[in-house]
Design an enzyme around this catalytic site. Structure first.
Site, PDB file in Angstrom:
ATOM      1  N   HIS A 128       0.823  -1.208   0.000  1.00  0.00           N
ATOM      2  CA  HIS A 128       0.000   0.000   0.000  1.00  0.00           C
ATOM      3  C   HIS A 128       0.858   1.258   0.000  1.00  0.00           C
ATOM      4  O   HIS A 128       1.828   1.364   0.753  1.00  0.00           O
ATOM      5  CB  HIS A 128      -0.914   0.022   1.224  1.00  0.00           C
ATOM      6  CG  HIS A 128      -1.600   1.338   1.434  1.00  0.00           C
ATOM      7  ND1 HIS A 128      -2.516   1.850   0.545  1.00  0.00           N
ATOM      8  CD2 HIS A 128      -1.482   2.264   2.434  1.00  0.00           C
ATOM      9  CE1 HIS A 128      -2.940   3.027   0.978  1.00  0.00           C
ATOM     10  NE2 HIS A 128      -2.324   3.303   2.116  1.00  0.00           N
ATOM     11  N   HIS A 171      -2.536   7.568   6.416  1.00  0.00           N
ATOM     12  CA  HIS A 171      -1.208   7.863   6.962  1.00  0.00           C
ATOM     13  C   HIS A 171      -0.986   9.378   7.023  1.00  0.00           C
ATOM     14  O   HIS A 171      -0.056   9.908   6.406  1.00  0.00           O
ATOM     15  CB  HIS A 171      -0.139   7.212   6.068  1.00  0.00           C
ATOM     16  CG  HIS A 171       0.842   6.366   6.826  1.00  0.00           C
ATOM     17  ND1 HIS A 171       0.486   5.179   7.416  1.00  0.00           N
ATOM     18  CD2 HIS A 171       2.164   6.546   7.092  1.00  0.00           C
ATOM     19  CE1 HIS A 171       1.543   4.651   7.999  1.00  0.00           C
ATOM     20  NE2 HIS A 171       2.571   5.465   7.834  1.00  0.00           N
ATOM     21  N   ASP A 175       5.071  10.356  10.978  1.00  0.00           N
ATOM     22  CA  ASP A 175       5.435   9.230  11.843  1.00  0.00           C
ATOM     23  C   ASP A 175       4.385   9.124  12.935  1.00  0.00           C
ATOM     24  O   ASP A 175       3.651  10.078  13.209  1.00  0.00           O
ATOM     25  CB  ASP A 175       6.828   9.450  12.451  1.00  0.00           C
ATOM     26  CG  ASP A 175       7.356   8.222  13.174  1.00  0.00           C
ATOM     27  OD1 ASP A 175       6.903   7.107  12.853  1.00  0.00           O
ATOM     28  OD2 ASP A 175       8.213   8.381  14.066  1.00  0.00           O
TER      29      ASP A 175
END
Length: 249
Positions: A128, A171, A175
């Protein structure tokens, strides 16, 4: 997903609410350590469960990096925030998501803490590919609309599991996406009256495979099955603390 069984377990726990304060305190302290250890270990933190416990008690572990210490401390603080947000019971907001993420990266990466990414990223070892950073705001707007719209038609456990996947798929941060996703999932589970779940570091491969199937093939079955099992397991510490059988009877 056998949501009827999950609701039965919840109703059995509800029958004992409000729980004695000492039970709540003990369960929360134990969960904070296990949740922090496993969530960080999934992301590569090398602190053991016992090392995580002593770090959260304020003790430095020799041979471990400052970042690993901060990851443990920050995650425990983020858990406290999640409990506070769950008690407030307000709808999930972008502000709350950024607030949680900000704690995850506090003093580790202050530049990116609580801020959507401004670069494109790849997920190591994954097929992905997250969307372009240029589309993050639109993707998050759609995600929030789903949470407030179609997602509400699903059982809370299924909704949180699918939301977990879809958040990781976007996302939105440079991070800390996995840790944030697991915190958000438990925030919504607690608001729905369910105990928090702990994805086990020992099942890291299966966890990633379930996410990959859902993100790439839109096949949520494996992840939903894992979530259902973890939700059932999440009741067991409560049954033990209350002196009940493993079924809550």
């Amino acid at each position: 997903m056998n949501t009827q069984n999950l609701d039965i377990l919840k109703s059995r726990l509800d029958a004992h609410r409000p729980l004695p304060p000492e039970v709540v305190k003990n369960l929360r302290e134990d969960l904070s350590v296990r949740w922090t250890y496993n969530s960080n270990a999934i992301e590569g933190n090398t602190l053991t469960l016992q090392e995580t416990k002593v770090v959260l008690e304020g003790i430095t572990v020799g041979g471990k990096s400052i970042v690993e210490h901060l990851e443990a401390i920050n995650h425990a603080q983020a858990i406290n925030l999640v409990y506070d947000l769950a008690e407030q019971g307000e709808l999930l907001s972008v502000h709350a998501i950024k607030e949680i993420h900000s704690l995850i990266l506090k003093s580790i990466d202050d530049k990116n803490a609580g801020a959507f990414r401004t670069v494109n990223v790849t997920i190591s070892g994954a097929e992905h590919v997250p969307p372009s950073f240029l589309n993050i705001q639109d993707e998050m707007d759609s995600f929030m609309n789903w949470c407030e719209g179609d997602g509400t038609s699903l059982h809370v456990v299924e909704c949180t599991a699918r939301g977990h996947v879809d958040f990781v798929k976007i996302h939105p941060f440079a991070d800390g996406n996995g840790r944030t996703a697991r915190l958000l999932m438990n925030l919504e589970l607690m608001k729905g009256g369910f105990p928090p779940v702990v994805f086990q570091a020992s099942e890291r491969l299966a966890y990633y495979e379930g996410l990959e199937d859902a993100c790439v093939k839109s096949d949520y079955e494996s992840f939903l099955e894992t979530t259902e099992r973890l939700v059932v397991d999440s009741f067991k510490p409560y049954w033990f603390a209350l002196g009940l059988s493993k079924e809550g009877l």
